[in-house]
Write an enzyme that holds these catalytic residues in place. Structure first.
Site, PDB file in Angstrom:
ATOM      1  N   ASP A  67      78.339  -9.510  71.047  1.00  0.00           N
ATOM      2  CA  ASP A  67      77.203  -9.761  71.930  1.00  0.00           C
ATOM      3  C   ASP A  67      75.888  -9.345  71.290  1.00  0.00           C
ATOM      4  OD1 ASP A  67      77.917  -7.079  71.990  1.00  0.00           O
ATOM      5  OD2 ASP A  67      78.524  -7.092  74.080  1.00  0.00           O
ATOM      6  N   ASN A 136      82.166   0.594  83.989  1.00  0.00           N
ATOM      7  CA  ASN A 136      82.458  -0.315  85.118  1.00  0.00           C
ATOM      8  C   ASN A 136      83.529  -1.342  84.761  1.00  0.00           C
ATOM      9  OD1 ASN A 136      81.116  -2.078  83.433  1.00  0.00           O
ATOM     10  ND2 ASN A 136      79.449  -2.552  84.837  1.00  0.00           N
ATOM     11  N   HIS A 138      83.520  -3.339  82.079  1.00  0.00           N
ATOM     12  CA  HIS A 138      83.097  -4.529  81.332  1.00  0.00           C
ATOM     13  C   HIS A 138      83.646  -4.509  79.910  1.00  0.00           C
ATOM     14  CE1 HIS A 138      79.148  -2.344  80.044  1.00  0.00           C
ATOM     15  NE2 HIS A 138      79.859  -2.508  78.960  1.00  0.00           N
TER      16      HIS A 138
END
Ligand code: F6R
Length: 241
Positions: A67, A136, A138
């Site tokens: 990313d 979380n 991800h």
């Protein structure tokens, strides 16, 4: 799923570095999927050590990073591009032309994402994907959502992720709010996956990844459906399993 726990972060770095290099020794023209963040730094250090010792050669390797932020100059110290050069690429011999990133400054981000997927495919797919995990749940920048996003795409970052990542920036306002990221399908197509998690704040996400429901509310849980996943955890991250 192969779950390995270690006493220290140092040990995880060594084990993960050897694991990644083992892939390259076995297949010198491996395609590596790489991650940024605090978690893989020690693994990258170990890969550099092994390279310096002459134990491994990256000259035929191709890499794809997971990313990148949108609208952040690649020269900015917080770009993932800069991070990878500072922590790995400047010290090993992957040819520059074999290093691939999603371009968060591309004019047409959708097209950029499509082309990235095409390029991964044209290289024969990712042999091993290194992953961290968000508190979380991800993976890459696939945030908790109502459905899984399959391929590379543009994402609005969640408040919790912006907060987690603000530690690298001067202020929370400087953290980009959008990113381009590989999708769940892109990650699931990797032949092997190595996830590292360090710290108690990752324990809940790790528990859900290992034995929770598979749900896009915890994107990492989808890895239960992958056939070759290794987790390297410290005691904190393993504390709920
Ligand atoms: C980074 C990435 C993220 C991180 C995750 C954990 O390329 O894809 O999913 O792996 O946010 O970050 P750290 O390692 O900083 O806790």
């Amino acid at each position: 799923m192969n779950v390995l726990t270690f006493d220290t972060e140092e040990q995880i770095g060594i084990a993960a570095g050897y694991y990644m290099c083992g892939q390259v020794l076995q297949k010198p023209d491996s395609v590596l999927g790489l991650a940024t963040g605090s978690t893989p730094i020690k693994a990258y250090k170990q890969m550099i050590e092994l390279y310096k010792k002459g134990a491994v050669d990256f000259s035929q390797v191709t890499s794809f990073n997971l990313d990148e932020y949108v609208n952040l100059d690649v020269k900015d110290k917080n770009s993932y591009h800069a991070f990878m050069h500072d922590n790995l690429f400047d010290y090993i011999n992957i040819p520059e032309e074999n290093i691939n990133f999603l371009n968060g400054n591309a004019e047409d981000l959708q097209l950029e994402c499509k082309n990235y997927e095409k390029k991964i495919k044209a290289c024969g797919g990712i042999d091993i994907q290194l992953l961290g995990i968000g508190s979380n749940g991800h993976i890459a920048f696939n945030e908790p959502a109502d459905s899984f996003q399959r391929w590379s795409h543009v994402v609005e970052l969640k408040e919790s992720t912006i907060k987690d990542n603000s530690r690298f920036f001067n202020s929370i306002e400087e953290v980009p709010t959008r990113a381009v990221t590989m999708g769940i399908g892109s990650i699931m197509q990797a032949k092997r996956i190595l996830i590292i998690a360090i710290g108690e704040h990752k324990a809940k996400a790790i528990k859900q990844l290992i034995d929770g429901n598979v749900t896009p509310k915890c994107p990492a849980s989808v890895l239960q459906f992958h056939k070759d996943v290794t987790l390297m955890l410290d005691k904190g991250a393993a504390s709920l399993i």
